[in-house]
Design an enzyme around this catalytic site. Sequence first.
Site, PDB file in Angstrom:
ATOM      1  N   ASP A  12      85.428  75.181  80.889  1.00 25.25           N
ATOM      2  CA  ASP A  12      86.550  74.374  81.418  1.00 25.25           C
ATOM      3  C   ASP A  12      86.405  74.078  82.912  1.00 25.25           C
ATOM      4  OD1 ASP A  12      87.852  74.628  78.848  1.00 25.25           O
ATOM      5  OD2 ASP A  12      88.479  76.630  79.471  1.00 25.25           O
ATOM      6  N   LYS A  15      82.919  69.944  83.574  1.00 24.30           N
ATOM      7  CA  LYS A  15      81.537  69.472  83.477  1.00 24.30           C
ATOM      8  C   LYS A  15      81.433  68.043  82.963  1.00 24.30           C
ATOM      9  CE  LYS A  15      80.526  72.931  80.790  1.00 24.30           C
ATOM     10  NZ  LYS A  15      81.772  73.698  80.878  1.00 24.30           N
ATOM     11  N   GLY A  39      84.556  71.164  74.996  1.00 25.86           N
ATOM     12  CA  GLY A  39      85.469  70.033  75.191  1.00 25.86           C
ATOM     13  C   GLY A  39      85.200  69.406  76.536  1.00 25.86           C
ATOM     14  N   HIS A  40      84.400  68.351  76.566  1.00 28.37           N
ATOM     15  CA  HIS A  40      84.038  67.699  77.819  1.00 28.37           C
ATOM     16  C   HIS A  40      84.898  66.450  78.004  1.00 28.37           C
ATOM     17  CE1 HIS A  40      79.848  69.812  78.047  1.00 28.37           C
ATOM     18  NE2 HIS A  40      80.872  70.631  78.020  1.00 28.37           N
ATOM     19  N   GLN A 221      80.476  75.277  77.390  1.00 30.11           N
ATOM     20  CA  GLN A 221      81.104  76.547  77.766  1.00 30.11           C
ATOM     21  C   GLN A 221      80.724  76.923  79.216  1.00 30.11           C
ATOM     22  OE1 GLN A 221      79.323  76.990  74.327  1.00 30.11           O
ATOM     23  NE2 GLN A 221      81.104  75.843  73.720  1.00 30.11           N
TER      24      GLN A 221
END
Length: 420
Positions: A12, A15, A39-40, A221
């Site tokens: 988080d 990135k 989750g980008h 991650q």
Amino acid sequence: MVDVLLGLQWGDEGKGKIVDYFAPQYDIIARFQGGPNAGHTLYVNDKKVVLHQIPSGIFHANTLNLIGNGVVLDPVIFKKECDTVAQFGVDFRKNLYISERTHLILPTHRALDKASELSKGNDKIGSTLKGIGPAYMDKTGRNGLRVGDLLDKSFTTQYIKLRLKHEKMLNSLNFHEDITAWEEEFFEAIEFLKTFKIVNGEYFINQKLREGKTVLAEGAQGSMLDVDFGTFPFVTSSNTISAGVCTGLGVAPQKIRDVIGVTKAYCTRVGSGPFPTELHDATGEELRRIGNEFGATTGRPRRCGWIDLVALDFACMVNGVTKLVMTKADVLDAFDELKVCTSYKINDKSVKAVPFQMTRVAIEPEYKSFKGWKTDITALQSAAALPVVMKDYVTFINDYLGVKVAWISNGPGRDQLIEI
């Protein structure tokens, strides 16, 4: 030449935006580990998009994207992602390649993940329940099915054999849930997946390197979730550090040039696990509120705290970080006082090393305090314009880590990134 961009905390770190910013400078963006637990978040035409498995270069017409062998791929989530990308007028099949060695997440992997987490009771590790762990377990157990297997006429037979094995495991965990609907979705998505460019990923990427192409390896991650070097057992199932690039793409170590590490100006963590600088007070709530700290994949509220330089220094060391990006610096605009953890107090001793097992020792963070800059930095566009107090904060971090912050993100927008 391969540059690596990865997170240095517990994920988080922002990135997605940073990869999106760098993407036009590279010929290929490649994901090398993780799965749909990533989750980008990107903003395309001012619209928020969250990518879970597709590399973040997909919105750049001249950039190739590779899902590497180190990734575990959920065909159902992949299909939904492609549908989302298509809404932006992107021809996702044109520039997206998938390594034939990439392992598949099956419906029974998701069931096993859920059953395993439920069986742990109060000892839950905070899994996203996406089947990541069980898929990697089948990989190391040499049972897994891979993307290349889809092209084999015996795929259905192989699938049934593995499903039967999983069903025995589910029965032993006393888990009974009808996954028929999941399977229908899965086989529909499998047919969709077959229409993509399935390639021998290691030959593909090494040939591109021989042609002089540039590659950005996109991590998912964060380093403190690495299966070897993270806060075990509260970790993910893959190697999230830069070493994972070599095994996750099939490139040699000497091909790697820069390792760009991304860190927030403070710390967050989703799910269970140790977090020495976590704030359980109004300041922690304020960080969460201003930073909108809720998981891009899970929606879960993130735990918040001050920046931890002991952990950050460790992450820089194991990754060989050459450049730093500090994100969400603007979240600290409103605070009168900022704190930076410079050491841990363990058994009355001050240490600057991450202990073997954080959960077995009482860690008291030792802080250095800084005055807040109390200035809205979101509209600033140059390093010279940054508040002096903020420059002091960043300089201290540079000196402590021995690695310089080369970019500061001062907002979610694509253009809100200041090169130092």
